[in-house]
Design an enzyme around this catalytic site. Structure first.
Site, PDB file in Angstrom:
ATOM      1  N   ASP A  39       7.692   0.605   1.616  1.00 39.56           N
ATOM      2  CA  ASP A  39       7.332   1.927   1.088  1.00 39.56           C
ATOM      3  C   ASP A  39       8.580   2.758   0.803  1.00 39.56           C
ATOM      4  OD1 ASP A  39       5.606   3.883   0.233  1.00 39.56           O
ATOM      5  OD2 ASP A  39       5.041   4.562   2.240  1.00 39.56           O
ATOM      6  N   ASN A  87      -3.819   1.168  -4.669  1.00 38.17           N
ATOM      7  CA  ASN A  87      -2.737   1.511  -5.598  1.00 38.17           C
ATOM      8  C   ASN A  87      -3.189   1.546  -7.067  1.00 38.17           C
ATOM      9  OD1 ASN A  87      -0.161  -0.141  -3.595  1.00 38.17           O
ATOM     10  ND2 ASN A  87      -0.652   2.029  -3.727  1.00 38.17           N
TER      11      ASN A  87
HETATM   12  C1  IPE Z   1       1.331   1.109   1.044  1.00 38.18           C
HETATM   13  O1  IPE Z   1       2.097   2.103   0.476  1.00 38.18           O
HETATM   14  C2  IPE Z   1       1.081   0.034   0.033  1.00 38.18           C
HETATM   15  C3  IPE Z   1       2.249  -0.762  -0.338  1.00 38.18           C
HETATM   16  C4  IPE Z   1       3.440  -0.668   0.190  1.00 38.18           C
HETATM   17  C5  IPE Z   1       2.023  -1.727  -1.364  1.00 38.18           C
HETATM   18  P1  IPE Z   1       1.433   3.391  -0.175  1.00 38.18           P
HETATM   19  O2  IPE Z   1       2.558   4.250  -0.648  1.00 38.18           O
HETATM   20  O3  IPE Z   1       0.424   3.003  -1.182  1.00 38.18           O
HETATM   21  O4  IPE Z   1       0.679   4.031   1.065  1.00 38.18           O
HETATM   22  P2  IPE Z   1       0.251   5.531   1.354  1.00 38.18           P
HETATM   23  O5  IPE Z   1      -0.489   6.025   0.141  1.00 38.18           O
HETATM   24  O6  IPE Z   1       1.499   6.312   1.567  1.00 38.18           O
HETATM   25  O7  IPE Z   1      -0.582   5.453   2.584  1.00 38.18           O
HETATM   26  C1  IPE Z   2       5.998   1.380  -2.395  1.00 37.41           C
HETATM   27  O1  IPE Z   2       6.697   2.510  -2.830  1.00 37.41           O
HETATM   28  C2  IPE Z   2       5.641   0.468  -3.540  1.00 37.41           C
HETATM   29  C3  IPE Z   2       4.209   0.382  -3.837  1.00 37.41           C
HETATM   30  C4  IPE Z   2       3.249   0.967  -3.163  1.00 37.41           C
HETATM   31  C5  IPE Z   2       3.841  -0.403  -4.992  1.00 37.41           C
HETATM   32  P1  IPE Z   2       5.926   3.792  -3.350  1.00 37.41           P
HETATM   33  O2  IPE Z   2       5.732   3.660  -4.822  1.00 37.41           O
HETATM   34  O3  IPE Z   2       4.704   4.022  -2.564  1.00 37.41           O
HETATM   35  O4  IPE Z   2       7.002   4.909  -3.056  1.00 37.41           O
HETATM   36  P2  IPE Z   2       6.732   6.401  -2.534  1.00 37.41           P
HETATM   37  O5  IPE Z   2       5.899   6.294  -1.297  1.00 37.41           O
HETATM   38  O6  IPE Z   2       6.052   7.126  -3.642  1.00 37.41           O
HETATM   39  O7  IPE Z   2       8.102   6.923  -2.256  1.00 37.41           O
HETATM   40 MG    MG Z   3       4.315   5.049  -0.873  1.00 32.97          MG
END
Ligand code: IPE
Ligand code: IPE
Ligand code: MG
Length: 267
Positions: A39, A87
């Site tokens: 993340d 997502n």
């Molecule tokens: C969790 O991250 C999913 C992945 C890393 C693929 P998210 O960014 O989607 O999770 P939340 O929304 O912060 O819980």
């Molecule tokens: C994790 O990084 C990747 C996926 C969930 C695909 P994020 O895209 O959630 O990054 P933040 O949480 O917005 O920084």
């Molecule tokens: Mg995230």
């Protein structure tokens, strides 16, 4: 797969010539299976005033580093969260970018993965992914299925709740066909229907970017995992960050509901 850059952090990263495991880690207490919620890609990009997509692109480099390190250190399995069932609610442009990124990276890295004897599997509802990506996934899984190296599982369109519902449905179907006595359903039956069937449960869960939640990841499998949360944003995750996570893990006492051995009267 590329090596991580040298670090200037106080923790010493001293790979031994014969064994690539850093000397500060206890080889007898390595996690057999590491799970990672990757993340912070978006925040990494925003801090640099870059589009979110650049964060995802850098995130791939962090994943390659992490896979190489886990493989070098002798960790048996690495399971990463790449795209959750939730997502899809992101802007269409970002979802499309991610799907094409997965496809391009898989095409580009497959040879290296084969060379490193990695066994790759994608866990999730794959039928909902673009067809081109599904084809690449099928080819990559087939070509690496017999590999004896690290098990590399990429959770793509994965949701822990959906996985549990599907497992329950399959068991119910077996019961309805008269193949399974409902009273005989136990944890082993359930586990056998999960996407991770055949894999040991993760010993260590790492979540980057400082978020203290599971976000629907491996709900069953993480029952007794040790959790390490780091503020490092995923694209910055490197050898030092992994070392900190494994050192943290090695300092934990796992009790699995029991008591500390030294406190037992006959110990
Ligand atoms: C969790 O991250 C999913 C992945 C890393 C693929 P998210 O960014 O989607 O999770 P939340 O929304 O912060 O819980
Ligand atoms: C994790 O990084 C990747 C996926 C969930 C695909 P994020 O895209 O959630 O990054 P933040 O949480 O917005 O920084
Ligand atoms: Mg995230």
């Amino acid at each position: 797969m590329s090596r991580s850059p040298a670090t200037t952090d106080p923790i010493q990263v001293s790979a031994q010539p014969s064994e690539l495991l850093p000397a500060c880690l206890d080889p007898a207490r390595l996690p057999a299976h590491v799970a990672v919620i990757m993340d912070g890609n978006g925040r990494w990009a925003r801090r640099r005033r870059l589009p979110r997509m650049m964060g995802h692109r850098e995130g791939v480099e962090a994943l390659k580093r992490t896979l190489r390190l886990c493989s070098d250190w002798g960790i048996g399995a690495l399971t990463v969260y790449a795209f959750s069932t939730e997502n899809w609610s992101r802007p269409g442009e970002e979802v499309t970018f991610l799907m094409s990124l997965f496809e391009r990276v898989l095409a580009r890295e497959l040879q290296a993965l084969e060379r490193e004897r990695v066994r790759i599997r994608f866990l999730g509802d794959l039928e909902q992914l673009p067809e081109g990506l599904q084809e690449r996934i099928a080819a990559a899984e087939a070509r690496t299925a017999a590999n004896t190296g690290i098990h590399f599982n990429i959770c793509t369109n994965y949701g822990g709740r959906r996985e549990l519902v599907q497992a329950a449905r399959r068991l119910a179907e077996q019961a309805a066909r008269g193949e399974l006595d409902p009273a005989a359903i136990d944890e082993a039956h359930f586990e056998a229907e999960l996407l991770t069937a055949g894999e040991v449960d993760p010993d260590l869960l790492i979540r980057s970017s400082g978020e203290y939640r599971i976000s629907n990841f491996l709900l069953w499998q993480l029952a007794y995992a040790e959790i390490h949360i780091t503020d490092v944003l995923w694209p910055d995750f490197n050898e030092q960050a992994l070392l900190r996570a494994v050192l943290d893990y090695q300092g934990r006492q796992r009790r699995f509901g029991g008591v500390e051995p030294l406190l037992l009267p006959d110990a």
